[in-house]
Design an enzyme around this catalytic site. Sequence first.
Site, short mmCIF file in Angstrom:
data_model
loop_
_atom_site.label_atom_id
_atom_site.label_comp_id
_atom_site.label_asym_id
_atom_site.label_seq_id
_atom_site.Cartn_x
_atom_site.Cartn_y
_atom_site.Cartn_z
N SER A 327 0.81 -1.21 0.00
CA SER A 327 0.00 0.00 0.00
C SER A 327 0.85 1.27 0.00
CB SER A 327 -0.96 -0.06 1.19
OG SER A 327 -1.95 0.90 1.08
N LYS A 352 -0.77 -4.15 -3.06
CA LYS A 352 -2.03 -3.52 -2.67
C LYS A 352 -2.10 -2.18 -3.37
CE LYS A 352 -3.25 -5.28 1.93
NZ LYS A 352 -3.38 -4.93 3.35
#
Length: 438
Positions: A327, A352
């Site tokens: 992320s 992600k």
Amino acid sequence: MRSCASDNVKLAESSKLQLNNRKDLIESIAKGFVGFAAAATALASICFDSPAFAESLTVAFPASRAPETMVEIFPLKSADAAYGKISGMLSTLGDPFTRIISPKEYQSFRIGSDGNLQGVGLFISVEPRTGHLVVLSCVEDSPAARAGIHEGDELIEINGERLDGIDSEAAALKLRGRAGTSVTVKVHSGKDVGRESGIREVNIPRGYIKLSPISRTIIPHRTPDGHLTKTGYVKLSAFSQTAAADMANTIHELESEGAHSYILDLRNNPGGLVKAGLDVAQIWLDGDETLVNAVDREGHTLPINMVDGHAITHDPLVVLVNEGSASASEILAGALHDNGRAILVGHKTFGKGKIQSVTELHDGSALFVTVAKYLSPALHDIDHVGITPDVQCTTDMLSSPKESLLKNKSSVSSLEADSCIMVAEHELDVQESRGTAS
């Protein structure tokens, strides 16, 4: 019973307008959305009467582009039933990361994002081989550290309750509590130098704990031509609200201590606040470089650029990543790599690649909703793909005497014996030599 239908219509329409407006999307990301994987454009609200939980639940979803909003009422009599019903509806979207979380779970999330809690200052985890709860580390100068708890200690009891079969989150909740109260833990200390092995009981007063997501040190480094230099090592464990400010302070400190190159360790950093990732990137970059590209649900690509950035340092930089880097970690790694600022060393990242907003509901629970996916500055897709580093973590290409460190780890610190850091130092030497040659 109080109806929430009108409130939900307003919330749904507000969400719809926000997601349809690309300018608002960028502004929303700048305000600090969370970088976790998800895929949905639904908004839900739980309706409670005070003090008792209402006997029904009203949920509103934007069903189409039309201004009308679908409303359905379910006869539910508990919070768990409400969360379960909403989770079931969200599961039909086919994305396991789109979710509603309970107030207790959201409080734990907030602790990680805000960087503050009341407790004893222990990081604990279940040891996979034994299933025992062990201390990973103590926050510096925390109540636990002052009470003599050490890394590697095994937790046996908390307030007289055995911890057999208890996971780390449940144990952490037992350790947390109001500052000024205390908790009694029974620990088993391993055989470390200067410490006695055995079981002991410790009463620890709880206090206010400030969690810094950063740890740092200076690693002495001898270059191929024999010069002794200093490498600044910075470990960033999460992207909390304080991450960028802590990073800036850390770099200034390392610069004053004579660091000539840097290793930024993002291994096992699961992400956090997207804004924190973007702010950290600007500490290392100049100008108006693109930090990340957001792609909205209509497929429009929206570059997010710095504005007249000024890096704190231009010293050579290597970023360490692995399969636990996700992320916001991938946003930062991609920004530094694609803008030519850093070499990536390690293993392919998690992948992600979606940005979520977090909507706190009035009962203290929270809904995580995807508002965009992101691409790296060079338009590389990250979601379900990850980022492949420039150099894998292997010492095969090293020909320096440092290879002997792996055979005699007792003579060096754990960092200096870390094969990925050894490779990173080699890459820093390569960068330095290229800089000298130019």
